[in-house]
Design an enzyme around this catalytic site. Structure first.
Site, short mmCIF file in Angstrom:
data_model
loop_
_atom_site.label_atom_id
_atom_site.label_comp_id
_atom_site.label_asym_id
_atom_site.label_seq_id
_atom_site.Cartn_x
_atom_site.Cartn_y
_atom_site.Cartn_z
N CYS A 105 -44.71 -8.41 -16.63
CA CYS A 105 -44.70 -7.67 -15.37
C CYS A 105 -44.89 -6.18 -15.61
CB CYS A 105 -43.39 -7.92 -14.63
SG CYS A 105 -43.30 -7.18 -12.99
N CYS A 226 -35.97 -12.00 -11.83
CA CYS A 226 -35.88 -11.69 -10.41
C CYS A 226 -36.30 -12.84 -9.52
CB CYS A 226 -36.69 -10.44 -10.08
SG CYS A 226 -38.49 -10.64 -10.27
#
Length: 405
Positions: A105, A226
């Protein structure tokens, strides 16, 4: 907007770290623009929760931006997040590897795709709330030889147009250091990156947030991926992939004896103990995953001990001074984020690979995880741990009637 100041695009997750990073950048004289990435796809099973991929994060980030007096935007990166992070996460498990989505990410989204947004807004830098130090440096007249600890660099600050590259260092707070997650950033990404929290501790950050009256001052840190609620990656994979996409097969011990069946190699990772067949007088651990045959191999604790492995897709930073394959050097290597690091001899190889020979064997070196190479607090580079070749297991497989065509 005032173009007399350097403009920074700040990634705001809605947490205390990125919030205080925004305050510090303003205090340092930057013109700050806050942005929160909307990364949850419509089928993300955690999107309604208080995650960095959830709507509450956007509300918190917007509130902080208002308090700081900076503009705030939301950018939709859901499709890219699905393709570059979630699909990667799932496919790595299907390949018998354990992924590291935070590294991906950072490289592909936060310091990758987001730059196009920053450029469109006329920004000079991207900033985040990572606990790591990025030094913009020059090396004029300095021997950039192979003895890393003797290399001296003159820090010039980000305003100096003459710096030649950036050096990534560990954050000053050893409990929060996140340099591991940034190892794969290339020089163009590091040169335009700011991490204002690198020399601070978490208690200092929270104290600043309280002094500013920010509502996120005591917001809990997320300890999970997440997009994986409850850290239950198996449930996430079942939801995202569907049961038909799991690779079922057999469980064998290291000698090639059939132990049982399993519902998918996606449900296992190196070092795992739970979820294995019983009946053994000693504890069993997953010691290997073979994606070609969907075999899960189990063994004793000592079977997890490794003294040598290889990494691929290595990203060498300029400070490492890597010029040729085959020239070894000693360094410290972290084989996972919460690993303290181990002394090792590192030998760069051809085709973006390197061999790591550990001075003290380590437990559960896991394919798919990142191995990051340090000289003291300086990141020299890193790569992705490869699956080891096990000749004795291949021999056992050839004797297995189930493996005969």
């Amino acid at each position: 907007m005032n173009r007399d100041k350097q403009r920074v695009l700040l990634g705001m997750s809605g947490g205390v770290d990125s919030s205080v990073a925004g305050y510090l950048l303003c205090e340092q004289g930057y013109e700050v623009i806050g942005v929160t990435m909307k990364v949850w796809p419509q089928d993300c099973i955690s999107r309604a929760e208080d995650k960095c991929c959830g709507p509450q994060a956007i509300a918190d980030a917007r509130g902080v931006a208002h308090s700081l007096g900076i503009p705030h935007y939301v950018v939709d990166e859901a499709d890219q997040f699905e393709r570059l992070v979630i699909d990667y996460f799932s496919s790595e498990y299907q390949a018998g590897r354990t992924p590291n989505p935070c590294v991906m990410c950072n490289e592909k989204l936060k310091f990758g795709n987001l730059w196009s947004r920053a450029a469109a807004l006329g920004c000079d830098y991207i900033a985040t709330g990572h606990y790591a130090i990025i030094e913009h440096v020059v090396a004029a007249g300095v021997d950039r030889g192979r003895v890393h600890s003797r290399v001296a660099y003159e820090s010039t600050g980000v305003d100096d147009p003459g710096y030649s590259h950036a050096v990534l260092r560990k954050g000053s707070d050893p409990r929060k250091d996140q340099s591991y997650f940034l190892f794969s950033l290339r020089q163009p990404q590091l040169r335009r990156a700011l991490t204002p929290l690198g020399k601070m501790t978490k208690p200092q950050i929270r104290e600043i947030a309280r002094s500013l009256g920010l509502k996120v001052a005591d917001k809990m840190d997320s300890q999970e991926i997440c997009f994986v609620p409850g850290n239950d990656y198996k449930a996430f994979l079942r939801s995202h992939l569907g049961e038909t996409e799991f690779h079922r097969g057999a469980i064998y011990d290291v000698a090639g004896n059939l132990v049982g069946e399993h519902d998918g190699i996606e449900l296992f990772t190196i070092g795992q103990r739970k979820g294995l067949p019983g009946g053994s007088p000693r504890a069993r651990y997953v010691v290997d995953l073979d994606p070609e045959t969907n075999r899960v191999v189990v063994g004793d604790a000592e079977d997890l001990i490794v003294d040598e492995f290889e990494i691929d897709r290595v990203n060498w930073h300029p400070v490492a001074g890597i010029a040729d394959a085959g020239l070894w050097f000693n360094a410290t290597v972290k084989i996972r984020y919460n690993h303290p690091g181990a002394r090792a001899t590192v030998t760069p190889l051809e085709n973006g690979r390197a061999r790591i020979r550990l001075h003290e064997p380590q437990r559960a070196v896991t394919p798919g995880q990142a191995a990051v190479i340090y000289d003291g607090d300086v990141v020299l580079g890193g790569g992705w741990i490869c699956r080891a070749r096990h000749p004795e297991r291949s021999e056992a497989k050839s004797k297995d009637p189930a493996m005969v065509p």
